[in-house]
Design a protein around this motif. Sequence first.
Motif, PDB file in Angstrom:
ATOM      1  N   LEU A  32      52.539  48.127  45.574  1.00 56.08           N
ATOM      2  CA  LEU A  32      51.691  49.217  45.108  1.00 56.08           C
ATOM      3  C   LEU A  32      50.903  48.804  43.861  1.00 56.08           C
ATOM      4  O   LEU A  32      49.724  49.152  43.714  1.00 56.08           O
ATOM      5  N   ILE A  33      51.545  48.047  42.982  1.00 59.54           N
ATOM      6  CA  ILE A  33      50.868  47.556  41.783  1.00 59.54           C
ATOM      7  C   ILE A  33      49.714  46.633  42.169  1.00 59.54           C
ATOM      8  O   ILE A  33      48.640  46.659  41.561  1.00 59.54           O
ATOM      9  N   GLY A  34      49.931  45.824  43.199  1.00 56.74           N
ATOM     10  CA  GLY A  34      48.866  44.942  43.684  1.00 56.74           C
ATOM     11  C   GLY A  34      47.657  45.720  44.156  1.00 56.74           C
ATOM     12  O   GLY A  34      46.512  45.373  43.841  1.00 56.74           O
ATOM     13  N   VAL A  35      47.899  46.777  44.926  1.00 57.26           N
ATOM     14  CA  VAL A  35      46.795  47.615  45.405  1.00 57.26           C
ATOM     15  C   VAL A  35      46.090  48.302  44.240  1.00 57.26           C
ATOM     16  O   VAL A  35      44.859  48.365  44.192  1.00 57.26           O
ATOM     17  N   LEU A  36      46.864  48.805  43.293  1.00 56.03           N
ATOM     18  CA  LEU A  36      46.277  49.449  42.115  1.00 56.03           C
ATOM     19  C   LEU A  36      45.420  48.464  41.323  1.00 56.03           C
ATOM     20  O   LEU A  36      44.332  48.826  40.834  1.00 56.03           O
ATOM     21  N   PHE A  37      45.887  47.241  41.196  1.00 57.35           N
ATOM     22  CA  PHE A  37      45.127  46.213  40.487  1.00 57.35           C
ATOM     23  C   PHE A  37      43.785  45.981  41.173  1.00 57.35           C
ATOM     24  O   PHE A  37      42.731  45.949  40.509  1.00 57.35           O
ATOM     25  N   VAL A  38      43.794  45.831  42.486  1.00 59.90           N
ATOM     26  CA  VAL A  38      42.558  45.614  43.234  1.00 59.90           C
ATOM     27  C   VAL A  38      41.636  46.822  43.114  1.00 59.90           C
ATOM     28  O   VAL A  38      40.418  46.672  42.929  1.00 59.90           O
ATOM     29  N   GLU A  39      42.201  48.025  43.210  1.00 62.73           N
ATOM     30  CA  GLU A  39      41.378  49.228  43.137  1.00 62.73           C
ATOM     31  C   GLU A  39      40.739  49.384  41.760  1.00 62.73           C
ATOM     32  O   GLU A  39      39.537  49.689  41.654  1.00 62.73           O
ATOM     33  N   ILE A  40      41.508  49.181  40.715  1.00 56.09           N
ATOM     34  CA  ILE A  40      40.980  49.329  39.358  1.00 56.09           C
ATOM     35  C   ILE A  40      39.875  48.309  39.088  1.00 56.09           C
ATOM     36  O   ILE A  40      38.805  48.649  38.569  1.00 56.09           O
ATOM     37  N   ILE A  41      40.111  47.052  39.463  1.00 57.39           N
ATOM     38  CA  ILE A  41      39.090  46.019  39.265  1.00 57.39           C
ATOM     39  C   ILE A  41      37.861  46.324  40.116  1.00 57.39           C
ATOM     40  O   ILE A  41      36.717  46.161  39.671  1.00 57.39           O
ATOM     41  N   GLY A  42      38.095  46.781  41.352  1.00 58.80           N
ATOM     42  CA  GLY A  42      36.982  47.102  42.241  1.00 58.80           C
ATOM     43  C   GLY A  42      36.081  48.173  41.665  1.00 58.80           C
ATOM     44  O   GLY A  42      34.848  48.013  41.611  1.00 58.80           O
ATOM     45  N   PHE A  43      36.668  49.284  41.221  1.00 56.79           N
ATOM     46  CA  PHE A  43      35.855  50.345  40.637  1.00 56.79           C
ATOM     47  C   PHE A  43      35.224  49.902  39.323  1.00 56.79           C
ATOM     48  O   PHE A  43      34.082  50.272  39.029  1.00 56.79           O
TER      49      PHE A  43
END
Length: 290
Positions: free
Chosen positions: A64-75
Amino acid sequence: MPIKGVDNFRRKIPTFSGKKIAILPIFCICMLSFAFVVYFVFNSLPSILASPGESNLILAFCPLIGVLFVEIIGFFLVWQMWFKRISLKAKYGATSYQRIFLVGFAGVTWLLSISINQFFPFYSFAQEFWATSPLQVLATPLEVFFGSYGFAMVFLKYAIALILLVIGLLMFARAIQVFGIDYMVVLYLYFPEESQPQQSEIYSVLRHPTYAGALMVCLSGAFFTFTIYSFVVYILLLVGFYIHIYFVEEKELIQRFGDSYKNYRKIVPAFFVYPRNLKILFHFLIFYFT
């Protein structure tokens, strides 16, 4: 069949003229690969770092942290196109868009990777860890909990996943066909004087059909893997899109159109069509084949 808006887009990025345009899909593939390296690392950490006889609850949240990392960087990357617009235009003028659009492309690619990653079971990268984890329920396909009806749930989840996937992909295809690639890459955020009013029946029932398509694909992946974790990821992406439209994109639209857009936002939903308007949605999708 030529893609609508490509010529307008290419005129604004002379650095990638001619055959150099091929760099863009290569760039997106590289960014997509980078995102999946992040998923692989975080999905594998529970298996790498788990210690026998010790509590490994924190490790269960690594995917879940991995997905959050990708989402935060993406936005964050996408928002650079919005937040740096004024300073870039003041410094570079007409060439400001071509200096920033690759950053936006990278962000969009990372966000889309979240939807694609939904179709890959994260628990397969650390099977031994999840088999003994006290939070095993997060990684257990939900059909297991339906007992004798589990076999039927497998067919049902795949059927729902397929339907949502088709709808999501059609939303993307229709958005490009109707609005053009130049609008999809927010070209006119930097050249508003060249934009044209966009009129389509879909806007009467849905404010953001492209984002709705991305969320459909993400939800399709959630049903495909069918775990608690996959639905949590969908909710995280949904919240991210809501934050984006309310505090970034629609803030711009309200400044441009004032109370008329505020009233429109109250009437028409952002990502989900009301049941009474499904006919308009399907007409928009099916018209792609006519």
